[in-house]
Design an enzyme around this catalytic site. Structure first.
Site, mmCIF file in Angstrom:
data_model
loop_
_atom_site.group_PDB
_atom_site.id
_atom_site.type_symbol
_atom_site.label_atom_id
_atom_site.label_comp_id
_atom_site.label_asym_id
_atom_site.label_seq_id
_atom_site.Cartn_x
_atom_site.Cartn_y
_atom_site.Cartn_z
ATOM 1 C CB SER A 159 -0.677 -0.270 1.326
ATOM 2 O OG SER A 159 -1.479 1.238 1.598
ATOM 3 C CD GLU A 203 -2.449 5.126 4.091
ATOM 4 O OE1 GLU A 203 -2.077 5.400 5.239
ATOM 5 O OE2 GLU A 203 -3.229 5.749 3.525
ATOM 6 C CE1 TYR A 239 -4.132 -1.491 5.465
ATOM 7 C CE2 TYR A 239 -3.214 0.301 4.866
ATOM 8 C CZ TYR A 239 -3.642 -0.915 4.712
ATOM 9 O OH TYR A 239 -3.883 -1.168 3.043
#
Ligand code: NDP
Ligand code: GDP
Length: 326
Positions: A127, A129, A151
């Protein structure tokens, strides 16, 4: 007939990837975790019209023995590890579960493949992120990571373990560093879908306002249908590798509001409110991807614009609410 095993098959990407692979002639298998709400399981697969064309196997990413048995029985040519606790905001409330499922779950999958189907090609759903507090204006495969949530930290672990299994055991393991991608099947708690659902409810007179968090955050949003194609392309390469998948355009939440409300002929500023409740302990202010490598090596480029995607999502949410109203 080639075969694929998808973890997270009941999620947004699982549904689009199933459809994509079925169209290519694959036998598609998926990991299904047991739920007491059996009636809603497979809702996305049903929506997209493939529920009766995929084979679902009971198991859980946290239960290594279940995964080993499934991988052994299916002997897939390709494994797509999409399962995760995928909602950033929830990861502060459930950091340990997120670490277990999103981080360790990937290692369970890598182990299962290494033990019983070492020739299978493996895709890990990494990801953007992981870039978090960005270290470079436009992020590519060489940009240093700086995760800003439990996460993101869990995804980073899973990413490096995928690289490590490739380098240690010669596995055909690739990691797709995908920037945010949305669709009518996006989880309702994510900001785009929350907005398009809010637009539909306001348009139909079911609500008057929509409460959001930080409107200044910026994301590079693409369409899930385009992004699952990139996953497949990665596994068709002779050599496994890591790729950034993004559109190269970043837009603030407030701009997405303007586009989505505008599609329904509404003025977003009359309806959108903000609340601390939806702010995060640490924010990822801006993400902007450089998918140049994917374009060069995979021949991949996004096809759907943000405006087209927002319109499709608003229309789908209008249709859902109209159908529910009867
Ligand atoms: P979703 O949240 O829609 O789907 C997550 C899937 O994981 C669901 O099928 C869920 O099952 C499953 N799952 C969760 N926990 C377990 C478990 N313990 N065992 C087995 N399955 C489990 O995610 P998306 O489809 O949007 O994303 C797919 C992947 O890509 C995720 O890993 C996500 O983190 C990652 N990603 C997504 C991006 C995006 O913008 N969408 C961007 C970058 C990466 P259930 O239906 O039972 O809950
Ligand atoms: P993420 O990028 O995976 O965290 O995807 P989200 O869609 O959950 O959030 C994208 C951005 O929207 C983040 O910067 C959030 O802080 C911001 N945001 C603003 N308001 C909201 C909201 O009400 N819900 C969510 N989920 N995000 C919001």
């Amino acid at each position: 007939m080639p075969s694929a095993l998808i973890t997270g098959i009941t999620g947004q990407d699982g549904a689009y990837l199933s459809q994509f692979l079925l169209d290519k002639g694959y036998a598609v298998h998926g990991l299904l975790r047991r739920s007491a709400s059996a009636d809603v399981i497979g809702e996305r697969l049903r929506w997209i019209g493939v529920l009766d064309r995929v084979v679902l196997h009971d198991g859980d990413l946290m239960d290594l023995s279940s995964i080993i048995r499934i991988v052994d029985a299916v002997q897939p040519d390709e494994v797509y590890n999409l399962a995760a606790q995928s909602f950033v905001h929830a990861s502060w409330q459930q950091p340990i579960l997120t670490g277990n499922v999103t981080g360790m779950g990937a290692v369970n999958m890598l182990e299962a493949v290494r033990i019983v189907a070492p020739k299978a090609r493996f895709y890990q759903a990494s990801s953007s992120e992981m870039f978090g507090k960005i270290q470079q204006e436009k992020q590519n495969e060489r940009t240093p990571f700086y995760p800003r949530s439990p996460y993101a930290a869990a995804k980073l672990y899973a990413h490096w373990m995928t690289v490590n299994y490739r380098e240690s055991f010669g596995m055909h393991a690739s990691s797709g560093i995908l920037f945010n991608h949305e669709s009518p099947l996006r989880g309702i708690e994510f900001v785009t879908r929350k907005i398009t659902d809010g637009v539909a409810r306001i348009k139909l007179g079911l609500a008057d306002e929509l409460v959001l968090g930080n409107l200044e955050a910026m994301r590079d949003w693409g369409h899930a249908r385009d992004y699952v194609r990139a996953m497949w392309l990665m596994l068709q390469q002779e050599t496994p590798d890591d790729y950034v998948i993004a559109t190269g355009r970043t837009v603030a939440i407030r701009e997405f509001c303007a586009i989505a409300f505008g599609h329904a002929g509404l003025d977003w500023q009359k309806h959108v409110k903000t609340s601390e409740r939806f702010m995060r302990p640490a924010e990822v202010d801006i993400l902007l991807g450089d998918a140049g490598k994917a374009q060069r090596v995979l021949g991949w480029a996004p096809g759907v614009t943000l405006e087209e995607m927002a319109a499709e999502m608003v229309e789908a949410d209008l249709a859902r609410h109209r159908a529910a109203r009867g």
